[in-house]
Each structure stands twice: as C-alpha cells, then as structure tokens.
Write an enzyme that holds these catalytic residues in place. Structure first.
Site, short mmCIF file in Angstrom:
data_model
loop_
_atom_site.label_atom_id
_atom_site.label_comp_id
_atom_site.label_asym_id
_atom_site.label_seq_id
_atom_site.Cartn_x
_atom_site.Cartn_y
_atom_site.Cartn_z
N SER A 147 0.84 -1.20 0.00
CA SER A 147 0.00 0.00 0.00
C SER A 147 0.87 1.24 0.00
O SER A 147 1.96 1.26 0.60
CB SER A 147 -0.90 0.02 1.24
N TYR A 160 -2.07 0.68 10.53
CA TYR A 160 -2.15 -0.02 9.24
C TYR A 160 -0.92 0.30 8.39
O TYR A 160 -0.29 -0.60 7.81
CB TYR A 160 -3.43 0.40 8.52
#
Length: 254
Positions: A147, A160
């Site tokens: 990501s 995250y």
C-alpha cells in the site's frame, strides 16, 4: 518468436492467498480473461469464499478452495505444500490484509497487534513459504499487495501503514533474495481503494477501484516489473511527501 506483448508472462495457474479480497477477485477475473485456467482460492472457510469460487467457475476455469488462515502461521507450510504438490503454480497473489480501525485500535492494543499479525507476520510466513516453493519448481511470480500508506506514517492510519511498511520492505528483500532463481517478486502499492472494506470512509485523492489495480497488476506482470504504483502518479506524490520535513508534514490534512 519473442513474445513482445508479455502474454506468456501471465499465469496459467494461480494461487490466491486471501480469496475473498475484492482486489484479488478483480485481478483473478482479469487474468482468466487473458490466460489463467486453474485457480486456487485460499482463505478462511466461509460462504464468501465459496461464492467467489462459484463465480469464477462460471468463467470456464477450474477453481479449488483451500482453507487458509493468515494468523495460523504454523499451518502455512502444510497448507501451501499441498497446493504445490498438485502441480506447478505460475503465480501466487498475496492479497490478504485488514485495515483495522485506527481510532479504536489506538485504545485497544490487542486489536492493533492483530492488524500487525495479519498484515505483516502472517504475510512474512506465507511469503517465505510461497517464495521457497516457487524457487523449488524453478519459476513463477509472487505478487504482494502492499500500500502507498506504507511509504510514510500518517496520523490517520499509522497502525495499518506501519504494517504495510514492514510488508513492503520484506517483499523487496525477498525479491532480492530470489533474484536469479527464476522467481519474480512484484510489489503493488495502490492508493485508497474503493471497496467493501473502505465503505463509509471518505475517499482520498487518487482513489482507485479494484479493477484499476487488477489492470496495473497485469501490466506489471507483462513488463516483469518489480514495483507497481496505482495510480502511477503516486510514485511522484509519495516521493515528495517522504522528503517533507516532519514539522511541515504534520500540518498536512493527512
């Protein structure tokens, strides 16, 4: 004749770790439309996993489901070993992961730990097993869904983001370790992906769909890329953000 289009680099057989992921499903559909004929969907047994498999079967390919739990690292060698024992696997797509709830997880450390264990620890275990299995057969691709959030810690999602930062670094290192063995490792860094997992969350700049990520994965495989940004402009944006002084970065609405 040389395959100028890179079609031969697309897999005929595919193992998906995280079979209910919308990005994984979109990618699998796209690869089936090009070349893939056998798919293993690995994930925790659920109606969602069976529904995903049933849908793919309507596309005319052989699909098998495999019970797989990212948190059960002790089982990964056995579970993946059985898949590879069935025949060659041209590509492994490591697509499992959780977003978590930043505001809540900050106050519930065990929840934060679970995010880290799934996104990083589980991925390290599965990634090493898959990489070794691909190396043993002498060919194949390992595609890791990372990501853009892992490029620099943001106040809004640093739990995250930190797990994805660890995963990204691990995948890059694994790619270097497997270089020259016939195994290709590709790291995919999407921005905010509009999906069920992000439903209800405010869209961010450079939002993409699972289908756009799937298109980028196909192109990356054809080019034998090592890193893929989705959209491509994020490569420039994150480079700028990464080098901003911390005091300036903190003032951004991130």
């Amino acid at each position: 004749m040389k395959d100028a289009s890179g079609l031969s680099r697309l897999p005929r057989s595919l193992l998906v770790l995280g079979g209910t992921s919308e990005i994984a499903q979109a990618t699998t559909r796209r690869l089936i439309a090009r070349r893939t004929r056998t798919v293993w969907l690995a994930g925790r047994p659920s109606p969602g996993l069976e529904e995903a498999a049933a849908h793919l079967r309507t596309l005319g390919v052989e699909v098998r489901t495999v019970p797989f739990d990212a948190l059960d690292c002790a089982s990964h060698e056995t579970v993946l070993g059985k898949v590879f024992a069935e025949g060659r696997i041209d590509m492994v797509l490591l697509a499992f992961g959780v977003l978590g709830d930043q505001a809540y997880d900050e106050r519930a450390p065990l929840n934060a730990v679970r995010v880290a264990q799934i996104n990083y620890t589980g991925a390290v275990s599965a990634g090493l097993v898959a990489g070794q299995s691909l190396q043993n057969q002498g060919h194949g691709s390992l595609v890791v869904l990372s990501s853009a959030a892992g490029e620099r810690a943001r106040r809004a999602d640093f739990i995250y983001g930190s797990s994805k930062a660890g995963l990204d670094t691990f995948a890059q290192g694994l790619g270097d370790a497997l270089y020259g063995t016939g195994v290709h490792v590709m790291v995919v860094r999407p921005g905010f992906v509009r999906s069920r997992a992000t439903a209800g969350r405010e869209a961010e700049p450079f939002t993409v769909t699972p289908e756009q990520v799937a298109t980028a994965v196909e192109l990356g495989l054809r080019r034998r890329s090592e890193t893929v940004w989705v959209p491509g402009v994020l490569r420039v944006v994150t480079t700028v953000l990464r080098h901003l002084p911390r005091a300036a970065f903190r003032r951004l609405p991130l």
